[in-house]
Design an enzyme around this catalytic site. Structure first.
Site, PDB file in Angstrom:
ATOM      1  N   LYS A  11      44.060  37.454  34.128  1.00  0.00           N
ATOM      2  CA  LYS A  11      43.397  36.797  35.205  1.00  0.00           C
ATOM      3  C   LYS A  11      41.976  37.064  35.540  1.00  0.00           C
ATOM      4  CE  LYS A  11      46.447  33.494  35.445  1.00  0.00           C
ATOM      5  NZ  LYS A  11      47.484  33.628  34.210  1.00  0.00           N
ATOM      6  N   ASP A  12      41.082  36.195  35.446  1.00  0.00           N
ATOM      7  CA  ASP A  12      39.991  36.466  35.864  1.00  0.00           C
ATOM      8  C   ASP A  12      39.626  37.498  37.059  1.00  0.00           C
ATOM      9  OD1 ASP A  12      39.813  34.047  34.618  1.00  0.00           O
ATOM     10  OD2 ASP A  12      37.590  34.593  34.326  1.00  0.00           O
ATOM     11  N   ARG A  13      38.771  38.691  36.911  1.00  0.00           N
ATOM     12  CA  ARG A  13      38.692  39.539  38.141  1.00  0.00           C
ATOM     13  C   ARG A  13      37.932  38.749  39.138  1.00  0.00           C
ATOM     14  NH1 ARG A  13      36.655  45.776  38.014  1.00  0.00           N
ATOM     15  NH2 ARG A  13      36.496  45.869  40.361  1.00  0.00           N
TER      16      ARG A  13
END
Length: 345
Positions: free
Chosen positions: A85-87
Site C-alpha cells: 500500500k502507498d506510503r
C-alpha cells in the site's frame, strides 16, 4: 547500471479521453488518499496465523512488516500481506503472522508512529500476496483549475479507463525495466523482492504498450478475430473464433471484456488477427519477452479497460473534489486519476 546499458522506455502511454484539461493536486496530504483493503473472504477466528487489521499513515508496508516481526519475535519471512500500500496515504490493510502453538502477543502495546492495530484475528491460512478481492478508495483532489472540464471527465471515466499499471511500478525514468534487462543479461540480483519488482515492471511494461496501441488504433472496445475475451465474473478467458452480434452484446453488457497479454513462457493465447497485432506491437521487446519466459512466468491475460465500481464524486468547495470508488485487486487508482487531472504546476 551504466548510462550505456540504459535504454529509453517511454512511459508516455495514450489517454483514452485525451490529455486532461484541468490540473490539480493529488496526495497533497496523506489524509487525501485513503485505501481500505477488501479480502473477499472471512477469517476463521482460529489457526496458526495471527491476522492484524492495521491502519497506517505515511508508513511503508515492508518496513511495518519487519517491525511487526520484531515485536512478535518471529522471522521476517513469517509475516505476509496481500498487497503493498502507498506510503503517502492513510491505508487499512491486513498482515498475517505465522505464530503456531504460541500465545498471541499483546499487540495493544505495539507502538509505531502513524500506525494503529485495529483488530487481531486468528486464521487457518497465510494471507498471500494478491489474496484480496480489491480495494476501496477515497481520494481528495485539490486546487482544481477547471471545474467544468473535470466534471466532464468524471462522467467519462465511469465508462472505463485504460487498465494501465501505474507509473510507480516502473521506477523513475523506467529504471525497473532497465534493471530487468540487466538481470536478463546476467546481472545477479540476490534480493528476491527486487527480482520480483523488476520482473513485474518488465511484464507490466509490455502490457501497457499493447493497451496504449489499442487506444491509439481505436481498438479498445472493438474486437478483432482471435481476441482473448475474459468473463468479468470469474476471470477465465477464451479466444474469439468468430465476430457476431452475440459477441458484441456480451462485450457491451460487460459479461465479457477484451484483454491484453501478460507475457510469459509459451504461445500467445490470442489467435488470428489479434495474435498478429499483439506480436507486431511487442516485436521490439524480444529480449524482455525471452527473459520473462526464462524466469518462469506464464502467459496470462488482463482486461484492457478498468471500470471503477461504486463511483461517486462530491465537491467540497469550488476547487476541491472528493472521489470514492472500488477497484479489483491489482488495479491502480492512478489509472483513473491520470484521465482526470494533470499535475498542478
Amino acid at each position: 547500471m551504466t548510462e550505456e546499458e540504459k535504454q529509453i522506455f517511454s512511459l508516455d502511454f495514450n489517454y483514452l479521453y485525451g490529455e486532461p484539461q484541468s490540473s490539480g493536486l493529488f496526495k497533497h496530504l496523506c489524509e487525501d488518499f485513503n485505501v481500505e483493503e477488501h479480502l473477499g473472504f472471512e477469517l476463521t477466528g482460529e489457526g496458526e496465523h495471527v491476522c492484524l487489521w492495521v491502519q497506517k499513515v505515511g508508513e511503508n508496508t515492508q518496513y511495518l512488516a519487519r517491525a511487526l516481526a520484531k515485536f512478535a519475535a518471529i522471522p521476517a519471512k513469517n509475516v505476509s500481506y496481500a498487497g503493498l500500500k502507498d506510503r503517502q496515504g492513510d491505508t487499512k490493510q491486513w498482515f498475517s503472522l505465522h505464530i503456531p502453538g504460541k500465545i498471541t502477543p499483546d499487540f495493544s502495546t505495539f507502538e509505531s508512529p502513524g500506525v494503529k492495530i485495529l483488530k487481531v484475528v486468528r486464521h487457518n491460512k497465510k494471507i498471500k500476496t494478491g489474496a484480496l478481492a480489491g480495494n476501496f478508495f477515497s481520494i481528495v483532489l485539490r486546487d482544481i483549475s477547471d471545474k467544468s472540464a473535470l466534471e466532464k471527465a468524471l462522467l467519462q471515466v465511469q465508462g472505463g479507463v485504460p487498465n494501465y499499471y501505474g507509473a510507480q511500478r516502473f521506477g523513475f525514468d523506467g529504471y525497473n525495466v532497465n534493471a530487468a534487462l540487466a538481470m536478463f543479461r546476467g546481472r545477479k540480483i540476490k534480493d528476491r523482492f527486487k527480482r520480483g519488482i523488476y520482473l513485474s515492471a518488465a511484464r507490466s511494461y509490455l502490457f501497457n504498450r499493447v493497451v496504449s496501441a489499442r487506444i491509439k488504433d481505436n481498438l479498445y472496445v472493438k474486437p478483432m478475430l482471435g481476441d482473448c475475451v475474459q468473463f468479468v465474473a470469474n476471470r477465465s478467458f477464451f479466444p474469439l473464433t468468430e465476430l457476431d452480434a452475440q459477441t458484441e452484446h456480451r462485450l457491451h453488457s460487460r459479461e465479457v471484456c477484451l484483454t491484453a497479454p501478460l507475457w510469459g513462457a509459451g504461445e500467445l493465447t490470442s489467435s488470428d488477427n489479434a495474435k498478429e497485432y499483439e506480436s507486431g506491437i511487442l516485436s521490439p521487446y524480444r529480449e524482455i519477452q525471452e527473459g520473462l519466459a526464462k524466469n518462469g512466468l506464464k502467459q496470462e491475460r488482463r482486461p484492457l479497460l478498468l471500470v471503477p465500481e461504486k463511483f461517486s464524486s462530491t465537491w467540497l468547495d469550488e476547487n476541491t473534489v472528493k472521489l470514492a470508488f472500488y477497484l479489483p485487486s491489482g488495479c491502480y487508482a492512478t489509472s483513473i486519476l491520470r484521465e482526470l487531472i494533470k499535475a498542478a504546476e
